[in-house]
Write a protein that holds these residues in place. Sequence first.
Motif, PDB file in Angstrom:
ATOM      1  N   PRO A 252       0.804  -1.233   0.000  1.00 45.49           N
ATOM      2  CA  PRO A 252       0.000   0.000   0.000  1.00 45.49           C
ATOM      3  C   PRO A 252       0.833   1.278   0.000  1.00 45.49           C
ATOM      4  CG  PRO A 252      -0.099  -1.100   2.139  1.00 45.49           C
ATOM      5  CD  PRO A 252       0.564  -2.057   1.198  1.00 45.49           C
ATOM      6  N   ALA A 253       1.963   1.287   0.693  1.00 49.92           N
ATOM      7  CA  ALA A 253       2.785   2.501   0.725  1.00 49.92           C
ATOM      8  C   ALA A 253       3.347   2.812  -0.657  1.00 49.92           C
ATOM      9  CB  ALA A 253       3.920   2.337   1.731  1.00 49.92           C
ATOM     10  N   ASP A 254       3.806   1.776  -1.366  1.00 51.31           N
ATOM     11  CA  ASP A 254       4.314   1.979  -2.722  1.00 51.31           C
ATOM     12  C   ASP A 254       3.195   2.438  -3.646  1.00 51.31           C
ATOM     13  OD1 ASP A 254       6.785   1.183  -1.859  1.00 51.31           O
ATOM     14  OD2 ASP A 254       6.646  -0.852  -2.645  1.00 51.31           O
ATOM     15  N   THR A 292      -9.676   1.995  -3.992  1.00 50.33           N
ATOM     16  CA  THR A 292      -9.264   0.691  -3.461  1.00 50.33           C
ATOM     17  C   THR A 292      -8.282   0.882  -2.318  1.00 50.33           C
ATOM     18  OG1 THR A 292      -9.610  -0.454  -5.569  1.00 50.33           O
ATOM     19  CG2 THR A 292      -8.085  -1.473  -4.014  1.00 50.33           C
ATOM     20  N   LEU A 293      -7.315   1.779  -2.501  1.00 50.39           N
ATOM     21  CA  LEU A 293      -6.327   2.045  -1.455  1.00 50.39           C
ATOM     22  C   LEU A 293      -6.981   2.652  -0.220  1.00 50.39           C
ATOM     23  CD1 LEU A 293      -3.386   2.133  -0.508  1.00 50.39           C
ATOM     24  CD2 LEU A 293      -3.190   4.377  -1.613  1.00 50.39           C
ATOM     25  N   ALA A 294      -7.878   3.605  -0.416  1.00 51.08           N
ATOM     26  CA  ALA A 294      -8.555   4.240   0.725  1.00 51.08           C
ATOM     27  C   ALA A 294      -9.376   3.216   1.500  1.00 51.08           C
ATOM     28  CB  ALA A 294      -9.437   5.381   0.237  1.00 51.08           C
ATOM     29  N   ARG A 295     -10.080   2.342   0.777  1.00 58.23           N
ATOM     30  CA  ARG A 295     -10.862   1.295   1.460  1.00 58.23           C
ATOM     31  C   ARG A 295      -9.956   0.360   2.238  1.00 58.23           C
ATOM     32  NH1 ARG A 295     -14.139   1.607  -3.344  1.00 58.23           N
ATOM     33  NH2 ARG A 295     -12.850   0.016  -4.364  1.00 58.23           N
ATOM     34  N   LEU A 296      -8.778   0.061   1.693  1.00 59.94           N
ATOM     35  CA  LEU A 296      -7.830  -0.801   2.401  1.00 59.94           C
ATOM     36  C   LEU A 296      -7.382  -0.155   3.708  1.00 59.94           C
ATOM     37  CD1 LEU A 296      -5.918  -3.274   2.522  1.00 59.94           C
ATOM     38  CD2 LEU A 296      -4.259  -1.918   1.233  1.00 59.94           C
ATOM     39  N   TYR A 297      -7.031   1.130   3.656  1.00 60.16           N
ATOM     40  CA  TYR A 297      -6.634   1.828   4.879  1.00 60.16           C
ATOM     41  C   TYR A 297      -7.757   1.788   5.911  1.00 60.16           C
ATOM     42  CZ  TYR A 297      -2.404   3.929   2.805  1.00 60.16           C
ATOM     43  OH  TYR A 297      -1.168   4.144   2.253  1.00 60.16           O
ATOM     44  N   MET A 298      -8.984   2.005   5.482  1.00 61.75           N
ATOM     45  CA  MET A 298     -10.114   2.004   6.408  1.00 61.75           C
ATOM     46  C   MET A 298     -10.344   0.604   6.983  1.00 61.75           C
ATOM     47  SD  MET A 298     -12.639   4.566   4.275  1.00 61.75           S
ATOM     48  CE  MET A 298     -14.006   4.506   5.443  1.00 61.75           C
ATOM     49  N   ARG A 300      -8.164  -1.598   7.530  1.00 60.36           N
ATOM     50  CA  ARG A 300      -7.092  -1.863   8.499  1.00 60.36           C
ATOM     51  C   ARG A 300      -7.192  -0.972   9.735  1.00 60.36           C
ATOM     52  NH1 ARG A 300      -1.445  -2.483   5.065  1.00 60.36           N
ATOM     53  NH2 ARG A 300      -1.992  -4.396   3.944  1.00 60.36           N
ATOM     54  N   GLY A 301      -8.149  -0.054   9.727  1.00 59.14           N
ATOM     55  CA  GLY A 301      -8.279   0.864  10.850  1.00 59.14           C
ATOM     56  C   GLY A 301      -7.309   2.023  10.790  1.00 59.14           C
ATOM     57  N   GLU A 302      -6.678   2.230   9.645  1.00 59.36           N
ATOM     58  CA  GLU A 302      -5.710   3.309   9.481  1.00 59.36           C
ATOM     59  C   GLU A 302      -6.442   4.548   8.931  1.00 59.36           C
ATOM     60  OE1 GLU A 302      -2.904   1.412   6.911  1.00 59.36           O
ATOM     61  OE2 GLU A 302      -1.945   0.322   8.551  1.00 59.36           O
ATOM     62  N   TYR A 303      -7.286   5.113   9.772  1.00 51.50           N
ATOM     63  CA  TYR A 303      -8.172   6.179   9.323  1.00 51.50           C
ATOM     64  C   TYR A 303      -7.439   7.479   9.022  1.00 51.50           C
ATOM     65  CZ  TYR A 303     -12.019   3.111  10.540  1.00 51.50           C
ATOM     66  OH  TYR A 303     -12.890   2.055  10.568  1.00 51.50           O
ATOM     67  N   ARG A 304      -6.347   7.751   9.734  1.00 56.77           N
ATOM     68  CA  ARG A 304      -5.580   8.967   9.458  1.00 56.77           C
ATOM     69  C   ARG A 304      -4.989   8.899   8.048  1.00 56.77           C
ATOM     70  NH1 ARG A 304      -6.352  13.423  12.649  1.00 56.77           N
ATOM     71  NH2 ARG A 304      -6.562  12.775  14.804  1.00 56.77           N
ATOM     72  N   GLN A 305      -4.407   7.752   7.712  1.00 51.51           N
ATOM     73  CA  GLN A 305      -3.817   7.600   6.392  1.00 51.51           C
ATOM     74  C   GLN A 305      -4.892   7.671   5.306  1.00 51.51           C
ATOM     75  OE1 GLN A 305      -1.154   4.265   8.150  1.00 51.51           O
ATOM     76  NE2 GLN A 305      -0.429   4.588   6.074  1.00 51.51           N
ATOM     77  N   ALA A 306      -6.033   7.055   5.589  1.00 50.23           N
ATOM     78  CA  ALA A 306      -7.144   7.120   4.632  1.00 50.23           C
ATOM     79  C   ALA A 306      -7.579   8.558   4.416  1.00 50.23           C
ATOM     80  CB  ALA A 306      -8.312   6.273   5.132  1.00 50.23           C
ATOM     81  N   GLN A 307      -7.697   9.328   5.494  1.00 51.39           N
ATOM     82  CA  GLN A 307      -8.129  10.720   5.387  1.00 51.39           C
ATOM     83  C   GLN A 307      -7.124  11.558   4.592  1.00 51.39           C
ATOM     84  OE1 GLN A 307      -9.061  12.603   9.139  1.00 51.39           O
ATOM     85  NE2 GLN A 307      -8.872  14.663   8.274  1.00 51.39           N
ATOM     86  N   ASP A 308      -5.836  11.395   4.901  1.00 50.98           N
ATOM     87  CA  ASP A 308      -4.820  12.165   4.188  1.00 50.98           C
ATOM     88  C   ASP A 308      -4.834  11.850   2.695  1.00 50.98           C
ATOM     89  OD1 ASP A 308      -3.967  13.463   6.419  1.00 50.98           O
ATOM     90  OD2 ASP A 308      -2.191  12.241   6.742  1.00 50.98           O
ATOM     91  N   PHE A 309      -4.962  10.555   2.375  1.00 45.40           N
ATOM     92  CA  PHE A 309      -4.934  10.194   0.964  1.00 45.40           C
ATOM     93  C   PHE A 309      -6.202  10.657   0.245  1.00 45.40           C
ATOM     94  CE2 PHE A 309      -5.676   7.294  -2.613  1.00 45.40           C
ATOM     95  CZ  PHE A 309      -4.547   7.625  -3.365  1.00 45.40           C
ATOM     96  N   LEU A 310      -7.346  10.526   0.900  1.00 51.01           N
ATOM     97  CA  LEU A 310      -8.590  10.989   0.291  1.00 51.01           C
ATOM     98  C   LEU A 310      -8.560  12.498   0.062  1.00 51.01           C
ATOM     99  CD1 LEU A 310     -11.234   8.817   2.159  1.00 51.01           C
ATOM    100  CD2 LEU A 310     -10.774   8.793  -0.295  1.00 51.01           C
ATOM    101  N   GLN A 311      -7.898  13.230   0.954  1.00 49.69           N
ATOM    102  CA  GLN A 311      -7.761  14.672   0.767  1.00 49.69           C
ATOM    103  C   GLN A 311      -7.058  14.948  -0.561  1.00 49.69           C
ATOM    104  OE1 GLN A 311      -8.508  16.563   3.827  1.00 49.69           O
ATOM    105  NE2 GLN A 311      -8.607  18.461   2.638  1.00 49.69           N
ATOM    106  N   PHE A 312      -5.980  14.208  -0.812  1.00 53.06           N
ATOM    107  CA  PHE A 312      -5.269  14.349  -2.087  1.00 53.06           C
ATOM    108  C   PHE A 312      -6.158  13.924  -3.254  1.00 53.06           C
ATOM    109  CE2 PHE A 312      -3.219  11.570  -5.232  1.00 53.06           C
ATOM    110  CZ  PHE A 312      -2.585  12.534  -6.007  1.00 53.06           C
TER     111      PHE A 312
END
Length: 374
Positions: A252-254, A292-298, A300-312
């Motif tokens: 996911p990071a890549d 797909t990436l945002a759903r994966l973060y969510m 996994r419970g990684e809501y901060r990462q999901a929010q930052d990426f969705l902002q972009f």
Amino acid sequence: MIFMRVVIVDDERLAIMRLQHILEGIEEVEVVGTYTNYMELLNDFPRLQPDAAFLDIDMPGMNGLELAANLQGMDLDTEIVFITAYDQYALDAFRVNALDYLLKPVDEVALRDTIHRILKRKERTPVRKKETHARIQCFGQYIVSRLNDGSPVDFPTAKTEELLAYFLIHRDTSLSKWSICESLWPEHEPQKAEQNLHTTVFRMKKTLLDNGIHIQLSSKKGFYHFQLLESCDYVRFEELRRGGSAQIDRYPADAEEVLRQYKGALFGWKDYAWCEADKERANQSFRDMSKTLARLYMKRGEYRQAQDFLQFFLSIVPYDEEGHEMMLRIFMHRQDRTSFSMHFNKMKEVFQQEMGMEPPAFMEQMYVEMMGKS
């Protein structure tokens, strides 16, 4: 502990003092500059290299949106946060990829949340040295950069530049010279088109060689085979697309790094008729892979990462309903009514002003449910 350097720009000195007072009360923050004049900031910006810039939008001379675009053009990975008394700039804030959009008077809790998000992003992002190798950018703008100083290559003709774009799309395949001629010189007779092709291939190879950009191009029995030996955002993007959701799940990071290189339409404003289908496919793939990436973060419970990426993501595709829905669900999960309300209202303004429609009924219901909670 990770620290961050910030600058403040506002034409009102009192507003600067108030914001500076709050920021300096946060242990991890150092205010390295305050400005009422945007020209002074532009002069100091490369030297200061701040992690974040807090910009007022409504300023004389150059407004905050124009200033943000200038700062981002310096490629220093500075996060932009708008602080303004007005809320009618939501769509423009999305478009310049601002991290946040806070209304005056600034809520200290909301500001600390913004600082926390910036620190988290710094924590996840390794320090990168500025690239000195040649590279090719295809998304948002079409830029081929020189090896020695990274400046744009000056192609001798527009067709020379276009031929490289055509080869990039059709790399690693056998291309008939006639298919190339029909795409780039459809108005010419076959003999004239073939002559143009030979001349343009020669110019392209010489231009790339002179500027330190490595390719392999072979020709045999009327077919060309092109290979790119340099970094290219489109090539990496296509590799991710071919890997599908399995590759996003595994790395996911890549995947996020690749997707964040999508700055807009393939080849930007270049009007290449032969690549319309490729341009549309890239746009749709960006939307699909990003969600797909945002759903994966969510998941996994990684809501901060999901929010930052969705902002972009929403800065690139501000009308994507599912992207807005995921952002709202993140705020619902965190029981963050303030952020939910702010995002919903910005989204509603975008939908009304740009598309002449209201948000979907189910989002209106989400708003009622969220704001009705005690």
